[in-house]
Design a protein around this motif. Sequence first.
Motif, short mmCIF file in Angstrom:
data_model
loop_
_atom_site.label_atom_id
_atom_site.label_comp_id
_atom_site.label_asym_id
_atom_site.label_seq_id
_atom_site.Cartn_x
_atom_site.Cartn_y
_atom_site.Cartn_z
N ARG A 116 0.84 -1.20 0.00
CA ARG A 116 0.00 0.00 0.00
C ARG A 116 0.87 1.24 0.00
NH1 ARG A 116 -5.14 -1.35 0.90
NH2 ARG A 116 -5.55 -3.23 2.09
N PRO A 117 0.36 2.36 -0.50
CA PRO A 117 1.15 3.60 -0.41
C PRO A 117 1.38 3.98 1.05
CG PRO A 117 -1.08 4.09 -1.12
CD PRO A 117 -0.92 2.60 -1.17
N MET A 118 2.60 4.45 1.35
CA MET A 118 2.97 4.73 2.72
C MET A 118 3.50 6.15 2.80
SD MET A 118 5.28 2.12 4.77
CE MET A 118 4.38 0.80 5.50
N SER A 119 3.24 6.83 3.89
CA SER A 119 3.76 8.18 4.07
C SER A 119 5.28 8.16 4.11
CB SER A 119 3.21 8.76 5.38
OG SER A 119 4.01 9.83 5.80
N ALA A 120 5.90 9.18 3.55
CA ALA A 120 7.37 9.25 3.57
C ALA A 120 7.89 9.44 4.99
CB ALA A 120 7.85 10.41 2.71
N THR A 121 7.03 9.93 5.87
CA THR A 121 7.46 10.13 7.25
C THR A 121 6.90 9.05 8.18
OG1 THR A 121 5.64 11.67 7.51
CG2 THR A 121 7.81 12.61 7.07
N TYR A 122 6.55 7.92 7.59
CA TYR A 122 6.08 6.79 8.40
C TYR A 122 7.18 6.39 9.39
CZ TYR A 122 4.15 2.20 9.50
OH TYR A 122 3.64 1.11 10.15
N ARG A 123 6.77 6.05 10.61
CA ARG A 123 7.78 5.65 11.60
C ARG A 123 7.88 4.14 11.65
NH1 ARG A 123 5.25 9.72 14.92
NH2 ARG A 123 4.36 8.06 16.15
N GLY A 124 8.79 3.60 10.85
CA GLY A 124 9.00 2.16 10.80
C GLY A 124 10.42 1.83 11.22
N ARG A 125 10.92 0.76 10.64
CA ARG A 125 12.24 0.23 10.98
C ARG A 125 13.35 1.29 10.88
NH1 ARG A 125 14.74 -4.73 7.51
NH2 ARG A 125 16.87 -4.42 8.19
N HIS A 126 14.26 1.29 11.86
CA HIS A 126 15.30 2.31 11.93
C HIS A 126 16.41 2.05 10.91
CE1 HIS A 126 13.38 1.53 15.71
NE2 HIS A 126 13.70 2.72 16.15
N TYR A 163 17.89 -6.16 16.77
CA TYR A 163 18.63 -5.80 15.56
C TYR A 163 19.98 -5.23 15.93
CZ TYR A 163 14.70 -6.34 12.32
OH TYR A 163 13.70 -6.84 11.54
N GLY A 164 21.02 -5.80 15.39
CA GLY A 164 22.37 -5.28 15.61
C GLY A 164 22.77 -4.36 14.47
N LYS A 165 24.05 -4.01 14.45
CA LYS A 165 24.51 -3.06 13.43
C LYS A 165 24.38 -3.62 12.02
CE LYS A 165 28.14 -0.36 13.76
NZ LYS A 165 29.54 -0.01 14.09
N GLU A 166 24.52 -4.95 11.89
CA GLU A 166 24.46 -5.52 10.54
C GLU A 166 23.09 -5.31 9.90
OE1 GLU A 166 24.81 -7.22 13.34
OE2 GLU A 166 23.02 -8.46 13.40
N LYS A 167 22.05 -5.17 10.73
CA LYS A 167 20.72 -4.94 10.17
C LYS A 167 20.36 -3.45 10.15
CE LYS A 167 18.13 -9.16 11.03
NZ LYS A 167 17.09 -9.75 11.87
N LEU A 168 20.99 -2.67 11.03
CA LEU A 168 20.58 -1.26 11.17
C LEU A 168 21.36 -0.32 10.25
CD1 LEU A 168 20.27 -1.12 15.04
CD2 LEU A 168 18.40 -0.97 13.42
N VAL A 169 22.67 -0.55 10.11
CA VAL A 169 23.48 0.36 9.30
C VAL A 169 23.14 0.15 7.84
CG1 VAL A 169 25.82 1.07 8.71
CG2 VAL A 169 25.31 0.31 11.00
N GLU A 170 22.95 1.26 7.12
CA GLU A 170 22.58 1.12 5.70
C GLU A 170 23.74 0.56 4.90
OE1 GLU A 170 21.69 4.86 3.89
OE2 GLU A 170 23.50 5.81 4.64
N LYS A 171 23.39 -0.20 3.88
CA LYS A 171 24.43 -0.78 3.02
C LYS A 171 25.02 0.32 2.17
CE LYS A 171 23.74 -5.02 4.37
NZ LYS A 171 23.27 -4.48 5.66
N ILE A 172 26.33 0.23 1.95
CA ILE A 172 27.03 1.32 1.28
C ILE A 172 26.56 1.49 -0.16
CG2 ILE A 172 29.08 0.18 0.32
CD1 ILE A 172 30.56 2.42 2.16
N ASP A 173 26.14 0.39 -0.81
CA ASP A 173 25.66 0.49 -2.19
C ASP A 173 24.14 0.57 -2.26
OD1 ASP A 173 25.53 -1.96 -1.08
OD2 ASP A 173 26.06 -3.10 -2.87
N LYS A 174 23.49 0.55 -1.10
CA LYS A 174 22.02 0.59 -1.10
C LYS A 174 21.59 1.61 -0.06
CE LYS A 174 18.73 -3.00 -0.98
NZ LYS A 174 18.52 -4.39 -0.58
#
Lengths: 198, 327
Positions: free
Chosen positions: A51-61, A152-163
């Motif tokens: 479904r369309p979601m607000s850009a300011t939705y408060r989901g996963r960090h 969730y540890g850093k491997e799931k929280l830190v954004e991937k460098i190419d993504k």
Amino acid sequence: MQLTNRKVVVSHKELSFAERMYLPAVAKGMAITLSHLFKKSPTIDYPKKTRPMSATYRGRHVLKRDENGAERCVACGMCAVACPAEAITIVAAERKKGEEHLYREEKYASSFEINMLRCIFCGLCEDACPKEAIFLTDRLVDAEFEREDFIYGKEKLVEKIDKRIDITKRQTQAVLDFKKIPGLRHNTLFDPKKQVKH
Amino acid sequence: MKVTIDGITIDVPKGTTILQAARMIGPEVAPPTMCYYSSLKTSGGYCRTCIVKVTQGSAANPNPMPKPVASCRTEVMDGMVVENVTNNDVLEARKGVVEFLLINHPLDCPVCDQAGECHLQDLGYEHGLATTRYEFPRREFDKIDIGKYIKLHMTRCILCYRCVKVADQLTDKRVHGVIHRGDAAEISTYIENVIENDFSGNVIDVCPVGALTDKTFRFKTRVWFTKPVEASRECKKCTGRVRLWYKGDEILRVTGRKDQWGEVEDFICNECRFEKKKTSDWKIEGPTNVNRHSVISQNHYNNLNELKLQVLKQQKALGFIQIDKRP
């Protein structure tokens, strides 16, 4: 007291032969079922469709990296102290020589854990962060089989460098104005070569 | 001698400074200090944070002093009238002083270990501006190891000279001081000499900012995640009266006991400070009384109970306390 007109008095009279055959009732039921084949479905085919979601939705960090790909978090603990659910645990460490491309400042979080079962997605961590490191996103927390998997540890929280994850829509005008002030070390990219020695 | 500070008159002995007289009245009128330290001789007079306006010099000479004066270095006269927080000029001038102190101070509170118990942070919050007008690069230095326990980060230093006074007055051989002058002044040891004295660790406690830090505590945790406890031990070198900072069952840091002015009561030795980090080394006297407005009281439930009691007391005083009618 009568609230609605939908009350039906149950009758216990004997069924007639036609009624005991149940054929009209079966036909009626089948007609209802068949009619649903031609109606628009109220559900969607998640996760193929969303479904369309607000850009300011408060989901996963997400823990952001800076323009050079270095982690922004300095393990200051502001998010952990602001968290009403006490879901965040941070262990800090000192950056060693040669790790400047990995961590933006001299201190970094060697472990950053968010317990997604405790988290209430209030966004106070995002408000408290002085380094624009943690943001909530419009992604959802996945379902898991084990409770441990929700930590969730850093491997799931830190954004991937190419993504990279775009959070520009979440930043308020006040923050964007603050970033325009020249001379603030907070706003300039860390460059070890520029360190002045008196 | 009678002196009136912010409308409150107090009798003080001859030779008392305005600052000491204000501290006798209480924290509401006491000017903030960054360099003055009551237990260190000749400290004070560098930072100008404690400036006050003297509206009447003395009973004999009722003329006002022309400029704001540093209260830590000005002795009281009989019949002197001083204005601190009641005078807007003083607050404006102090705001300027804070801005000057912050000119070269880096904005790295999220990284700095002193954050949460930093006097400059409090001062900036109370008097300073939320933004900066300074648009030039701030001066930066490399971090220096002074011995195996202390780290000096000159970038954060505000040149209060407190550590120099400690080195001068507490240790037998002074190897630590201020070199160069004016804008180029910096705290240094003599050609990176190592401070090896039993009381050298006290420079960490007296430092109002995060320039001198404890290497055994460095980056371990933020102060508000630790719980302070008063403890003591038998020590041949010092009184052994310290404050332990616990995280869980682990002692992360040992410091001197600081009073309400942020000054240590007893200077402690390096053995107590750096080497005794087991609970079995200490005799625990009880939890430290932390101001409930302090960030250090965050997440500590004993303070929550205290808060509840205070709210209850206020409600009782206002007369809208509900009487419990259950049997």
